[in-house]
Scaffold this active site. Structure first.
Site, PDB file in Angstrom:
ATOM      1  N   LYS A 102     -18.716   8.363  -9.015  1.00 45.46           N
ATOM      2  CA  LYS A 102     -17.740   7.679  -9.859  1.00 45.46           C
ATOM      3  C   LYS A 102     -16.433   8.468  -9.817  1.00 45.46           C
ATOM      4  CE  LYS A 102     -21.135   5.920 -13.171  1.00 45.46           C
ATOM      5  NZ  LYS A 102     -21.587   5.966 -14.578  1.00 45.46           N
ATOM      6  N   ASP A 170     -27.145  -3.601  -1.032  1.00 43.84           N
ATOM      7  CA  ASP A 170     -26.835  -2.269  -0.506  1.00 43.84           C
ATOM      8  C   ASP A 170     -26.630  -2.326   1.008  1.00 43.84           C
ATOM      9  OD1 ASP A 170     -27.462   0.403  -2.366  1.00 43.84           O
ATOM     10  OD2 ASP A 170     -28.284  -1.441  -3.161  1.00 43.84           O
TER      11      ASP A 170
END
Length: 360
Positions: A102, A170
């Site tokens: 992040k 993914d």
């Protein structure tokens, strides 16, 4: 011919789980020097994602092995100055860096894009996120399958929404990142002075991009697909499952009127090609239940091998539904298997490369 295509490329893989590591494996298979860096204590979580049949004390799982191949392994804690400096020294010589941190974690660990590009202005940084750089939302493939419409379409009327058995969001995000990095490398090959780039791919955008025909069915016709098993909303018969005389299950992908004519002629129902209920694609969709019944009544009289051979001769798409044991008995599938020892454990996975290059 491609195995050492990128032998001069140095890749640092800081990513975990599936999407990012599979990109690292892709480049490793192409000959790149790939180093995967994990936290010494909080290692890639997929090391612990084991089947019940796997040894609990092993540091390697089949899942982890599936997307980690031909890599060097290093364990660093970026909250420690010494370890962070070791990373920075590697960045100086690297061409590509992969991560799925992040933004807030990058800042906390002092490995921001700006800091990395300052050390190496030519580095290509490939980043995977769930919902984009600015979102802090935790995202796994399952969450994205639910959030982008895939689960609402998958399953049967009886089952309701069902997740896909592969983490396909993914996988698709990984392909998007590979393409972005390859484009960046191509651009650099045309530059006198290489400039770095930051390539961001979110699982959300990759999933929306992959809705393709289903998206257009909705955007142009306001059609909202419901779970209907393997059936196709625009084509029939396509996805109906038929039982053969030898108790196998087969499917047909009848994508044209010509395919349909060949199929019904083969099974002794030639008149259906002229029947108004079935003569055109849209009518076959409207009457697909009756069509399925009629085809099944004839398929049950034939063995699967005969059907498959005869359909191949007629260029009609057809296949038997196989489990993975049957799949990997195939010579073609065997050629896709890659094996190596990781931490003294023999691991296997399928190749991340499906293309073949022929040189003149």
């Amino acid at each position: 011919m491609y195995k050492n295509s990128l032998s001069n490329l140095k890749v640092i893989d800081l990513s975990t789980v599936l999407a990012g590591p599979s990109v690292g494996t892709f480049f490793a298979e192409l000959g790149a020097d790939v180093t995967k860096i994990e936290h010494p204590i909080h290692q890639d979580v997929t090391r612990s994602w084991k089947l019940t049949s796997e040894k609990q004390d092993s540091s390697i799982s089949a899942y982890f092995s599936s997307i980690n191949y031909k890599k060097k392994y290093l364990f660093l804690d970026f909250s420690k100055e010494k370890d962070r400096q070791e990373l920075f020294e590697m960045v100086e010589e690297a061409d590509v860096l992969l991560m799925n941190f992040k933004t807030s974690s990058q800042e906390k660990l002092k490995i921001t894009d700006e800091a990395l590009l300052k050390i190496n202005p030519a580095i290509i940084i490939g980043k995977i996120s769930g919902y984009g750089e600015k979102s802090s939302r935790v995202a796994y493939d399952l969450i994205l399958q639910a959030d982008t419409g895939f689960m609402s379409m998958n399953g049967t009327p009886e089952s309701g929404p069902v997740k896909m058995p592969v983490a396909l969001i993914d996988v698709m995000a990984a392909h998007q990142l590979k393409e972005g990095i390859l484009l960046a490398l191509l651009n650099q090959s045309q530059q006198d002075q290489k400039t770095g780039q930051v390539i961001n791919v979110s699982l959300y955008d990759a999933a929306i991009s992959a809705l393709t025909n289903q998206a257009s069915n909705y955007l142009m016709q306001a059609f909202i697909p419901k779970p209907q098993g393997s059936l196709h909303p625009n084509i029939a018969p396509y996805g109906e499952i038929f039982q053969t005389k030898d108790n196998q299950r087969i499917i047909f992908a009848i994508g044209s009127n010509l395919h349909f004519k060949k199929l019904v002629h083969y099974i002794g129902l030639s008149h259906l090609a002229e029947d108004e209920r079935f003569s055109h694609v849209q009518n076959r969709i409207k009457n697909r239940t009756e069509l399925e019944r009629l085809i099944q009544s004839q398929v049950i009289e034939k063995n699967s091998d005969d059907i498959l051979k005869d359909m191949e001769k007629r260029s009609v798409p057809c296949a038997m539904i196989k489990n993975l044991e049957q799949v990997f008995h195939s010579e073609s599938a065997q050629k896709m298997i890659r094996e190596e020892a990781i931490e003294n454990k023999i691991t296997k996975r399928v190749s991340q490369i499906a293309f073949k290059i022929t040189e003149n």
